[in-house]
Each structure stands twice: as C-alpha cells, then as structure tokens.
Write an enzyme that holds these catalytic residues in place. Structure first.
Site, mmCIF file in Angstrom:
data_model
loop_
_atom_site.group_PDB
_atom_site.id
_atom_site.type_symbol
_atom_site.label_atom_id
_atom_site.label_comp_id
_atom_site.label_asym_id
_atom_site.label_seq_id
_atom_site.Cartn_x
_atom_site.Cartn_y
_atom_site.Cartn_z
ATOM 1 N N TRP A 187 37.827 45.369 45.217
ATOM 2 C CA TRP A 187 37.378 43.986 45.270
ATOM 3 C C TRP A 187 36.753 43.762 46.647
ATOM 4 O O TRP A 187 37.333 44.164 47.660
ATOM 5 C CB TRP A 187 38.533 42.990 45.066
ATOM 6 C CG TRP A 187 38.057 41.621 45.443
ATOM 7 C CD1 TRP A 187 37.189 40.843 44.739
ATOM 8 C CD2 TRP A 187 38.320 40.917 46.664
ATOM 9 N NE1 TRP A 187 36.897 39.685 45.444
ATOM 10 C CE2 TRP A 187 37.587 39.713 46.628
ATOM 11 C CE3 TRP A 187 39.096 41.200 47.795
ATOM 12 C CZ2 TRP A 187 37.600 38.784 47.676
ATOM 13 C CZ3 TRP A 187 39.127 40.271 48.829
ATOM 14 C CH2 TRP A 187 38.386 39.073 48.755
ATOM 15 N N GLU A 228 36.519 44.662 40.448
ATOM 16 C CA GLU A 228 36.994 43.291 40.183
ATOM 17 C C GLU A 228 35.940 42.246 40.560
ATOM 18 O O GLU A 228 35.544 42.142 41.710
ATOM 19 C CB GLU A 228 38.273 43.035 40.980
ATOM 20 C CG GLU A 228 38.856 41.653 40.778
ATOM 21 C CD GLU A 228 40.104 41.405 41.637
ATOM 22 O OE1 GLU A 228 40.474 42.265 42.455
ATOM 23 O OE2 GLU A 228 40.696 40.323 41.482
ATOM 24 N N LYS A 230 34.330 38.231 40.687
ATOM 25 C CA LYS A 230 34.826 36.942 41.158
ATOM 26 C C LYS A 230 33.728 35.906 40.994
ATOM 27 O O LYS A 230 32.549 36.226 40.964
ATOM 28 C CB LYS A 230 35.205 37.105 42.630
ATOM 29 C CG LYS A 230 35.966 35.957 43.202
ATOM 30 C CD LYS A 230 36.641 36.360 44.501
ATOM 31 C CE LYS A 230 37.368 35.157 45.036
ATOM 32 N NZ LYS A 230 38.239 35.464 46.146
ATOM 33 N N ASP A 261 40.677 39.235 36.799
ATOM 34 C CA ASP A 261 41.624 38.399 37.547
ATOM 35 C C ASP A 261 41.572 37.003 36.927
ATOM 36 O O ASP A 261 40.499 36.405 36.795
ATOM 37 C CB ASP A 261 41.221 38.382 39.023
ATOM 38 C CG ASP A 261 42.195 37.586 39.893
ATOM 39 O OD1 ASP A 261 42.745 38.159 40.851
ATOM 40 O OD2 ASP A 261 42.385 36.377 39.636
ATOM 41 N N HIS A 264 39.484 34.199 38.533
ATOM 42 C CA HIS A 264 38.116 34.468 38.969
ATOM 43 C C HIS A 264 37.026 34.011 38.006
ATOM 44 O O HIS A 264 35.925 34.565 38.002
ATOM 45 C CB HIS A 264 37.959 35.960 39.264
ATOM 46 C CG HIS A 264 38.690 36.379 40.506
ATOM 47 N ND1 HIS A 264 38.565 37.618 41.072
ATOM 48 C CD2 HIS A 264 39.544 35.688 41.302
ATOM 49 C CE1 HIS A 264 39.319 37.689 42.155
ATOM 50 N NE2 HIS A 264 39.923 36.532 42.309
ATOM 51 N N HIS A 288 44.623 41.278 36.815
ATOM 52 C CA HIS A 288 45.288 40.613 37.939
ATOM 53 C C HIS A 288 45.779 39.286 37.394
ATOM 54 O O HIS A 288 45.010 38.351 37.215
ATOM 55 C CB HIS A 288 44.325 40.382 39.107
ATOM 56 C CG HIS A 288 44.236 41.550 40.022
ATOM 57 N ND1 HIS A 288 43.516 41.537 41.192
ATOM 58 C CD2 HIS A 288 44.820 42.783 39.952
ATOM 59 C CE1 HIS A 288 43.659 42.711 41.797
ATOM 60 N NE2 HIS A 288 44.424 43.484 41.061
ATOM 61 N N ASP A 296 40.881 28.921 42.454
ATOM 62 C CA ASP A 296 41.533 30.232 42.446
ATOM 63 C C ASP A 296 42.663 30.227 43.481
ATOM 64 O O ASP A 296 42.616 30.935 44.474
ATOM 65 C CB ASP A 296 40.465 31.290 42.772
ATOM 66 C CG ASP A 296 41.018 32.701 42.785
ATOM 67 O OD1 ASP A 296 42.047 32.932 42.125
ATOM 68 O OD2 ASP A 296 40.420 33.558 43.455
ATOM 69 N N ASP A 298 45.837 31.077 43.373
ATOM 70 C CA ASP A 298 46.832 32.150 43.383
ATOM 71 C C ASP A 298 48.262 31.639 43.473
ATOM 72 O O ASP A 298 49.049 32.118 44.286
ATOM 73 C CB ASP A 298 46.519 33.166 44.499
ATOM 74 C CG ASP A 298 45.295 34.004 44.154
ATOM 75 O OD1 ASP A 298 45.293 34.609 43.073
ATOM 76 O OD2 ASP A 298 44.341 34.052 44.950
ATOM 77 N N ASP A 328 48.717 39.259 40.990
ATOM 78 C CA ASP A 328 47.937 39.005 42.205
ATOM 79 C C ASP A 328 48.016 37.525 42.551
ATOM 80 O O ASP A 328 47.164 36.749 42.143
ATOM 81 C CB ASP A 328 46.472 39.447 41.988
ATOM 82 C CG ASP A 328 45.644 39.236 43.242
ATOM 83 O OD1 ASP A 328 46.245 39.059 44.319
ATOM 84 O OD2 ASP A 328 44.404 39.243 43.150
#
Ligand code: RNT
Ligand code: ZN
Length: 420
Positions: A187, A228, A230, A261, A264, A288, A296, A298, A328
C-alpha cells in the site's frame, strides 16, 4: 459463564440447527481452520521502531492517547500474545517493515534484510503463529511530499522499488522458515491534495515501478503479493494514484492479488460484494477488515451488517481457503489489547454465523424463485443460537467465554500496560 450452562445451550443449538439441516460441528471445524491476521500496528498507533523520533505520515491517522502503548518489539509481542490468549484458534500476525529489529544498527528502507525480522520469525515459530508482511512506504523523508512509487524523480522511485523488493524477499523468508505462506501487501500513500492535471503520468510511473518490483520472481508457495487501493487520504483528497481501477487492472493482468480494505471505498460502497467478482479473475483475495465512521477512520471492527456480509460472501462463494482475512484498524483512544480482542472476536462471530447458515435450503429456494421463503429463512437464521456455538468453541479452546475477557484485559492493564 458456567460450564454446564455453556454445554446445555450448545446441545440445544445443535438440535435447532439440525432442524435447519445445518451441521454445527462442521461449522466449528471450519471456523477453527480460519486464521485471522492481526495487524501489529494497533499496539503502538502505527509508529514502529525504526527511528526514535518516528511519526506517522502518509495520510493515515490515529486519534487518542490512551496510556500503555507498546514502546518496543518486546512489548508489541507481549501485547499480541495477550490478545491471542483470549482469542480461540490459531492466527497470524501482520508485521510492517517499520517494526524491524534495528538493535544491531539502523538500516534504511532500501537496506532491510530478513535478519531485521528474525526476532519476529523466531517468536512466531515458538508460538505457532503465521506471519504476514508489508513494505512501509510512508513515515519517511523520501515520502514527505506524499509520493513514493509514482514519484516524478526516478531516484526516489528506485529507492522505494528497492524497499518493496527487499520486503518481498523478507516475506519469502518468513514463509520459508514458518512453513506458512506469507501475504505481502503493498500500500502506498501516493496522491495529491488538490486538482491534479497529470493523473496519467503518476499512474504510468506507478505501473512502471510495479513492473520493476515484480521482475523479481518469488515463490508462490512461500509468499503472495497483494496490492491495496484507496479512495483518498488525509492531505490526498483529490487524487489517489493507486485507485481501485488501477490495481484491479494491474492485478488481473499480472496475476497479483488485490487487497480490499473496507475503508477504502465510497461511504456506501461495500467490499463484501466485490469478493465474488475478484475471485473469478484472481485465485485469492486479501481483506483489510476495518470500520470506517464517516470516513476511512479505522475504528475497531464490530459485529455489524457489513462484517456479516463479508463473512457470508466468503462462505457462500466457497472461498474459505481463498480469502485471507486481515484486520486493519488503529484506535489509540481505548485499551489497545482490548481493541484487538473485540475486533477478532467480532470477526469470528460473523464467520460462525456465516458457517451456520442453512445454505442448502437457501440456495434451493433461490433456484426455485421462492424469494419470500429465502427472505424468511434468512431472517430466522439471524436469531438462531449461533452465540451458543461460539461460546462453546471458546470454552473448548480454553479461552474466556462471553464478557469474561473484559476482566482479563483489565488485569493485564493493571499489571502491565498501565506501568509503561
Ligand atoms: C492505509 C491502508 C494500509 C495501512 C497499513 C498500515 O489506508 O489501509 O493498509 O493501514 O498498511
Ligand atoms: Zn489497509
């Protein structure tokens, strides 16, 4: 919870599921074979130990300053051991290149070697964990303008190309020594804050860099590469070089796995529905799993509709062996070990629900166009006693059942993390 209660609830669950044509023991066996990759970076808020003054850059952010974060590799390992002791099953740990052991001398990103990660390999081997790995193309002088593999300056691109190739070699070594295939994820933060007119040029640069990176051929049995995408990052709101289309095209053309992810994509776009498409063109998929709130962000993974949908898609697509489930997220505002346990257990609860679905009957209804029946059975499945099955699984694995793990984590906090 008392042993007898757990056993009684489990016995009832077996009967209830049998009425639906579902074999509970088979579901437990499958769950038990399903490793989840715990991202090491939740322990210390994605800083790593490469340099004493390291700070996180790359458009990702942790918020919060809950006390007790890990200050070195030993503490990261201790925290992961603690978390994994409260999670049933055999799992994996996902390491970033910034978590190398540089006690014998600093090595820059383009100089790292397997020896800098031997402590991780030894620890994983001792504890029966698998390892996954990531190149770290952020938090570095050479990424300070937000560009790495797509940088217009070929010298900077080459620096990062070297770093990624070295990371791939380290992944191979991890796979070799542990006898377990290491997933290596690429990434990069590359993008720009405002309107970008040379979008094509940066993407061309990234493509050329990836071509050079993959000229070094690795052994598929030891490691697999993942790329990955995004949508945006903080400070890179207008343009992201490695978009979903970019990597999906690159991955499909070059047989490189794609990492999805959950944070993303556009806010209402879900990764669960992408799994069955990607699997038609690539042999495996890396996930992820994370929880974005408004962006995003997380947040710690919890048992919500999308987590359940991801688990269901893995099972419904017969892809338990093909989808690699990695976590993640990074929440610095709560107990960090607790953050792991909540997220992994939520993921397992989603998986056990998916594994206990009356799929044969549901597929039959669908094939017959019996859509009311399909909907009704899906609704009934939601309130079946899957939690009794998960509790029983935890008990047989010798880990805390239900809310009991809260006290385990509080104790570790009192005895260990609060003293840091
Ligand atoms: C960033 C990506 C990436 C990182 C980790 C640290 O948006 O999700 O996977 O979170 O590599
Ligand atoms: Zn990610």
């Amino acid at each position: 919870m008392k042993k007898q209660q757990i056993e009684q609830s489990f016995a009832i669950a077996i009967e209830r599921y049998a009425e639906m044509g579902v074999d509970v023991q088979k579901a437990i066996n499958e769950l038990d074979k399903l490793p989840i990759s715990l991202h090491c970076w939740q322990t210390d808020d994605v800083v790593g130990f490469e340099r004493p003054d390291a700070t996180l850059t790359g458009g990702i952010q942790t918020t919060g300053n809950y006390p007790g974060k890990a200050r070195n590799i030993t503490e990261v390992m201790a925290d992961l051991d603690k978390a994994l002791s409260i999670i049933p099953g055999k799992h994996r740990v996902n390491v970033h290149a910034i978590y190398g052991d540089f006690s014998d001398g600093f090595a820059d990103r383009n100089q790292i070697e397997p020896k800098h990660f031997q402590v991780w390999i030894d620890w994983a081997k001792k504890n029966g964990y698998g390892l996954d790995f990531n190149c770290s193309c952020f938090s570095h002088d050479k990424s300070s303008d937000g560009l790495t593999l797509s940088h217009p300056d070929p010298e900077i691109r080459n620096f990062w190309i070297d770093h990624v190739i070295r990371s791939r070699k380290i992944s191979e070594e991890m796979g070799r020594q542990l006898g377990s295939k290491c997933m290596h994820n690429i990434w990069i933060p590359d993008g720009s804050k405002d309107v970008t007119v040379n979008r094509l040029q940066y993407r061309q640069n990234l493509k050329d860099s990836l071509d050079k990176i993959f000229e070094y051929k690795t052994n598929d049995e030891l490691m697999r590469d993942c790329i990955e995408s995004k949508l945006f990052g903080i400070g890179a709101e207008s343009y992201t070089v490695g978009s979903h289309e970019f990597y999906m095209g690159y991955g499909v053309k070059n047989n490189i796995l794609v990492t999805l992810d959950a944070g993303h994509f556009h806010p209402t776009e879900l990764i669960s529905d992408k799994i069955s498409s990607l699997l038609l063109y690539l042999p495996e998929v890396m996930l992820h799993v994370t929880r974005g709130i408004r962006w995003d962000s997380d947040h710690v993974v919890v048992l919500n509709d999308e987590l359940l949908a991801i688990a269901q898609e893995i099972v419904r697509a017969n892809a338990v062996d093909k989808v690699h489930v990695g976590l993640d997220y990074f929440d610095a505002s709560i107990n960090r070990i607790g953050a792991y346990v909540v997220g992994v257990r939520a993921t397992q609860k989603a998986l056990i629900q998916a594994l206990l679905e009356p799929l044969v009957k549901l597929r039959e209804f669908e094939a017959n166009g019996q859509n009311f029946e399909r909907l009704a059975l899906l609704e009934e499945a939601k309130s079946m006693p899957w939690n009794a099955v998960y509790d029983y699984y935890c008990m047989t694995k010798g880990v805390s059942v239900g809310q009991d793990y809260i006290a385990d984590i509080q104790q570790y906090e009192n005895e260990v993390t609060s003293k840091r």
